[in-house]
Motif scaffolding. Structure first.
Motif, mmCIF file in Angstrom:
data_model
loop_
_atom_site.group_PDB
_atom_site.id
_atom_site.type_symbol
_atom_site.label_atom_id
_atom_site.label_comp_id
_atom_site.label_asym_id
_atom_site.label_seq_id
_atom_site.Cartn_x
_atom_site.Cartn_y
_atom_site.Cartn_z
ATOM 1 N N LEU A 68 5.590 29.763 -32.304
ATOM 2 C CA LEU A 68 5.362 29.455 -33.710
ATOM 3 C C LEU A 68 6.580 28.762 -34.319
ATOM 4 N N ALA A 69 7.761 29.277 -34.017
ATOM 5 C CA ALA A 69 8.987 28.649 -34.524
ATOM 6 C C ALA A 69 9.091 27.210 -34.042
ATOM 7 N N ALA A 70 8.727 26.972 -32.782
ATOM 8 C CA ALA A 70 8.836 25.629 -32.212
ATOM 9 C C ALA A 70 7.866 24.649 -32.866
ATOM 10 N N ILE A 71 6.604 25.072 -33.070
ATOM 11 C CA ILE A 71 5.642 24.129 -33.650
ATOM 12 C C ILE A 71 5.909 23.897 -35.131
ATOM 13 N N ILE A 72 6.484 24.893 -35.787
ATOM 14 C CA ILE A 72 6.838 24.703 -37.197
ATOM 15 C C ILE A 72 7.999 23.723 -37.320
ATOM 16 N N ALA B 197 10.072 33.935 -39.204
ATOM 17 C CA ALA B 197 11.065 33.642 -40.235
ATOM 18 C C ALA B 197 12.450 34.128 -39.817
ATOM 19 N N GLU B 198 12.502 35.263 -39.143
ATOM 20 C CA GLU B 198 13.778 35.786 -38.649
ATOM 21 C C GLU B 198 14.366 34.839 -37.599
ATOM 22 N N ILE B 199 13.536 34.347 -36.701
ATOM 23 C CA ILE B 199 13.997 33.406 -35.681
ATOM 24 C C ILE B 199 14.549 32.135 -36.324
ATOM 25 N N MET B 200 13.853 31.667 -37.370
ATOM 26 C CA MET B 200 14.202 30.402 -37.995
ATOM 27 C C MET B 200 15.220 30.529 -39.123
ATOM 28 N N GLY B 201 15.544 31.767 -39.517
ATOM 29 C CA GLY B 201 16.484 31.976 -40.609
ATOM 30 C C GLY B 201 15.921 31.548 -41.958
ATOM 31 N N LEU B 202 14.615 31.785 -42.144
ATOM 32 C CA LEU B 202 13.940 31.373 -43.374
ATOM 33 C C LEU B 202 13.456 32.584 -44.174
ATOM 34 N N PRO B 203 13.302 32.428 -45.483
ATOM 35 C CA PRO B 203 12.647 33.471 -46.274
ATOM 36 C C PRO B 203 11.154 33.503 -45.961
ATOM 37 N N MET B 204 10.534 34.659 -46.217
ATOM 38 C CA MET B 204 9.092 34.750 -46.010
ATOM 39 C C MET B 204 8.487 35.677 -47.046
ATOM 40 N N GLY B 205 7.199 35.544 -47.168
ATOM 41 C CA GLY B 205 6.420 36.433 -48.015
ATOM 42 C C GLY B 205 5.012 36.466 -47.464
#
Length: 212
Positions: free
Chosen positions: A54-58, A83-91
């Protein structure tokens, strides 16, 4: 990646084919396939492949993403781990607004104009995920698209996504999983045509009992 994820989902029976003993959907439709991607969460090796996938395709398809939003409830954990892998916020987005407290439907901080990718576990007819996209757009989010684990590729879903002007990228799809299932011995090779016939028109049950 598509075949790797397909093998993972088949191995843990997150996607399970049973053309000789069809499952019955809530709608009453007979289906040769059962899908429960929640099982990924209890299978660490498959989970690692899925979340890294998922991180890769995003990163590849939505490089400007600022926030990940999971669908309730199945997409929440996948959005959080990715989100943790990518260092992004999430909701995440609820199916409907709460009837108490602040009556939120969208949980987590989200500002108008932020670039969002929706994380979904499964797309069939597309109705529920488009409802999430609409909710995010209503509060001013710039929805770049959807990243999903698995899609049936049903025409109704494809048409709805196109009408909503929303892009979806999936880790794997029905056709790939059916092919891998035959290669790995989960189903007979001759079953592929029956499975595709179901996918192309789920309300047509003529595939049931057809000679393999």
């Amino acid at each position: 990646m598509k075949k790797t994820i397909a093998k993972d989902l088949l191995k843990i029976q997150a996607v399970f084919f049973r053309p000789e003993e069809p499952f019955t959907w809530a709608s009453g439709i007979k289906s040769p396939v059962y899908c429960d991607n929640r099982l990924i969460l209890t299978a660490p090796e498959a989970r690692k492949d899925v979340e890294n996938g998922l991180a890769a395709i995003i990163k590849e398809n939505y490089p400007d993403v600022e926030v990940l939003m999971g669908t309730s409830t199945a997409g929440i954990a996948h959005a959080a781990i990715t989100a943790e892998i990518m260092g992004l916020p999430m909701g995440y987005v609820r199916g409907s607004s709460k009837d108490h407290g602040r009556q939120n439907r969208i949980e987590g901080k989200l500002e108008a104009g932020q670039k969002v990718v929706v994380v979904e576990d499964l797309i069939s007819t597309g109705g529920s995920v488009i409802d999430v996209v609409d909710a995010l757009r209503e509060v001013g989010a710039d929805v770049l698209g959807i990243a999903s684990i698995f899609t049936y590729g049903m025409q109704k879903g494809l048409d709805r996504l196109a009408a909503a002007n929303v892009k979806n990228v999936s880790l794997t799809d029905f056709d790939c999983i059916a092919e891998v299932a035959a290669e790995e011995g989960y189903i007979a090779k001759e079953d592929i045509a029956r499975l595709i016939k179901f996918r192309n028109n789920p309300s047509d049950e003529s595939w049931i009992g057809e000679a393999k």
